[in-house]
Enzyme design. Structure first.
Site, mmCIF file in Angstrom:
data_model
loop_
_atom_site.group_PDB
_atom_site.id
_atom_site.type_symbol
_atom_site.label_atom_id
_atom_site.label_comp_id
_atom_site.label_asym_id
_atom_site.label_seq_id
_atom_site.Cartn_x
_atom_site.Cartn_y
_atom_site.Cartn_z
ATOM 1 N N SER A 164 -73.788 -94.557 33.795
ATOM 2 C CA SER A 164 -73.758 -94.527 32.334
ATOM 3 C C SER A 164 -74.095 -93.125 31.873
ATOM 4 C CB SER A 164 -74.788 -95.514 31.767
ATOM 5 O OG SER A 164 -74.980 -95.223 30.395
ATOM 6 N N HIS A 221 -69.254 -95.441 32.680
ATOM 7 C CA HIS A 221 -69.656 -96.339 31.596
ATOM 8 C C HIS A 221 -70.033 -95.476 30.390
ATOM 9 C CE1 HIS A 221 -71.511 -100.150 30.159
ATOM 10 N NE2 HIS A 221 -72.423 -99.374 29.609
ATOM 11 N N ASP A 226 -71.421 -95.533 26.640
ATOM 12 C CA ASP A 226 -72.178 -96.356 25.682
ATOM 13 C C ASP A 226 -71.995 -95.843 24.268
ATOM 14 O OD1 ASP A 226 -73.652 -98.344 27.247
ATOM 15 O OD2 ASP A 226 -74.642 -96.624 28.174
ATOM 16 N N MET A 249 -72.935 -96.379 20.409
ATOM 17 C CA MET A 249 -73.937 -97.056 19.559
ATOM 18 C C MET A 249 -73.814 -96.547 18.136
ATOM 19 S SD MET A 249 -77.294 -96.747 21.931
ATOM 20 C CE MET A 249 -77.271 -97.150 23.694
ATOM 21 N N HIS A 267 -68.435 -99.308 26.367
ATOM 22 C CA HIS A 267 -69.376 -100.360 25.947
ATOM 23 C C HIS A 267 -69.660 -100.161 24.465
ATOM 24 C CE1 HIS A 267 -73.606 -102.344 26.494
ATOM 25 N NE2 HIS A 267 -72.790 -103.052 25.738
ATOM 26 N N MET A 314 -71.334 -100.929 21.414
ATOM 27 C CA MET A 314 -72.498 -101.570 20.773
ATOM 28 C C MET A 314 -72.448 -101.216 19.291
ATOM 29 S SD MET A 314 -75.260 -100.737 23.752
ATOM 30 C CE MET A 314 -74.287 -99.368 24.368
ATOM 31 N N MET A 374 -75.746 -108.293 29.893
ATOM 32 C CA MET A 374 -76.817 -107.318 29.614
ATOM 33 C C MET A 374 -78.107 -107.793 30.272
ATOM 34 S SD MET A 374 -75.347 -104.974 27.871
ATOM 35 C CE MET A 374 -76.861 -104.000 27.749
ATOM 36 N N GLY A 432 -79.370 -100.835 23.563
ATOM 37 C CA GLY A 432 -79.838 -99.821 22.624
ATOM 38 C C GLY A 432 -80.437 -98.594 23.289
ATOM 39 N N PHE A 433 -81.070 -98.800 24.438
ATOM 40 C CA PHE A 433 -81.759 -97.674 25.073
ATOM 41 C C PHE A 433 -81.638 -97.754 26.587
ATOM 42 C CE2 PHE A 433 -83.722 -98.576 21.026
ATOM 43 C CZ PHE A 433 -83.789 -97.312 20.433
ATOM 44 N N GLY A 452 -83.228 -96.730 30.442
ATOM 45 C CA GLY A 452 -84.561 -96.656 31.033
ATOM 46 C C GLY A 452 -85.445 -97.864 30.829
ATOM 47 N N ASP A 508 -75.645 -104.632 33.140
ATOM 48 C CA ASP A 508 -75.997 -103.380 32.464
ATOM 49 C C ASP A 508 -77.449 -103.418 32.015
ATOM 50 O OD1 ASP A 508 -76.047 -101.034 31.045
ATOM 51 O OD2 ASP A 508 -74.606 -101.675 29.510
ATOM 52 N N GLY A 513 -81.330 -101.416 33.599
ATOM 53 C CA GLY A 513 -82.395 -101.486 34.587
ATOM 54 C C GLY A 513 -81.933 -101.591 36.027
ATOM 55 N N GLY A 522 -77.717 -95.915 34.577
ATOM 56 C CA GLY A 522 -77.885 -94.679 33.831
ATOM 57 C C GLY A 522 -78.966 -93.820 34.434
ATOM 58 N N SER A 523 -80.214 -94.175 34.168
ATOM 59 C CA SER A 523 -81.321 -93.330 34.641
ATOM 60 C C SER A 523 -81.391 -93.264 36.159
ATOM 61 C CB SER A 523 -82.648 -93.791 34.033
ATOM 62 O OG SER A 523 -82.700 -95.174 33.914
HETATM 63 C C1 DX5 Z 1 -78.270 -99.796 27.118
HETATM 64 C C2 DX5 Z 1 -76.963 -99.320 27.648
HETATM 65 C C3 DX5 Z 1 -76.962 -99.051 29.093
HETATM 66 C C4 DX5 Z 1 -77.875 -97.932 29.523
HETATM 67 C C5 DX5 Z 1 -78.415 -98.332 30.862
HETATM 68 O O1 DX5 Z 1 -78.101 -100.287 25.846
HETATM 69 O O2 DX5 Z 1 -75.940 -100.285 27.393
HETATM 70 O O3 DX5 Z 1 -75.650 -98.833 29.585
HETATM 71 O O4 DX5 Z 1 -77.242 -96.689 29.636
HETATM 72 O O5 DX5 Z 1 -79.406 -97.458 31.215
HETATM 73 P P1 DX5 Z 1 -80.348 -97.720 32.473
HETATM 74 O O6 DX5 Z 1 -79.474 -97.822 33.672
HETATM 75 O O7 DX5 Z 1 -81.230 -96.512 32.471
HETATM 76 O O8 DX5 Z 1 -81.097 -99.004 32.216
HETATM 77 ZN ZN ZN Z 2 -74.027 -99.971 28.402
#
Ligand code: DX5
Ligand code: ZN
Length: 221
Positions: free
Chosen positions: A7, A30, A32, A34, A63, A65, A134, A139-140, A142, A172, A174, A194-195
């Protein structure tokens, strides 16, 4: 088939092209989107999507959102999105929305928040190229993985097998080395990270490690 989807929400935006190139070994990217309304955060939009599309051949999983995602389908398809994943909670008629994606020549996907049931969509799987489960509140990046959503993954996996559709199960939120195996065992195909990817000193190696762990847990595919 196991797919790892970094991501870019977790990438370095001041060097986005470089970060995108670092994960050229991933299966897809991916993206995101928002809007500060559907989720309490803002990310990027069509111009950044288009710029990313210009520096990679990778499949872009969008994605969305955002509220009223259908208003934006054509824009994101033109910007280079290969699959438009809208939220079930954001559309009145998910099957109609999925048909619209395919009419635009891109794949369709439906995302479901942790508190949203999957059952209403199990009879319509042929319309969705991906169901994105999900495993955090969107939204965030990490956030902590929510293992309680894996029951939905298992119900989806059973329905997809019974119906013989080619729907991809995505997860998606964690996903990291400590959590990917349990998701793979439950039946996930596409793992957003992502992280765990862009926070690593070597993102390409992180992709390989995640892929190896998922393959091992899934009994290799
Ligand atoms: C959260 C996003 C995710 C996010 C995942 O709302 O949809 O795609 O980037 O980030 P990690 O992998 O760090 O949980
Ligand atoms: Zn996402």
């Amino acid at each position: 088939m196991i797919q790892i989807a970094p991501s870019i929400l977790a990438a370095n935006y001041a060097a986005l092209g470089e970060d995108v190139r670092k994960v050229g070994n991933a299966d897809l990217l991916h993206v995101d989107i928002m809007d500060g309304h559907f989720v309490p955060n803002l990310s990027f939009g069509p111009d950044v999507t288009s710029a990313v599309n210009g520096v990679t051949e990778q499949f872009l999983d969008m994605h969305l959102m955002i509220e009223e995602p259908e208003r934006w389908f054509e824009t994101y398809a033109l910007a280079g999105g290969d699959r438009l994943v809208f939220h079930a909670e954001a559309v009145a008629d998910p099957v109609a929305a999925a048909k619209r994606c395919r009419e635009l020549g891109v794949q369709s996907g439906i995302a479901i928040k942790p508190a949203t049931a999957v059952e209403p969509y199990l009879d319509h799987l042929e319309h969705f190229d991906e169901v994105l489960v999900m495993s955090v509140e969107p939204g965030f990046g990490g956030q902590k993985f929510m293992p309680e959503v894996l029951g939905k993954v298992m119900r989806l996996r059973d329905a997809i097998r019974e119906q013989g559709t080619s729907t991809v199960i995505g997860i998606d939120g964690g996903i990291a080395e400590a959590t990917i195996a349990q998701a793979a065992e439950a039946g996930v195909d596409a793992f957003v990270a992502g992280s765990a990817v862009f926070g690593a000193s070597n993102p390409a190696e992180a992709v390989e490690r995640l892929r190896a762990l998922a393959r091992e847990a899934a009994g290799d595919q």
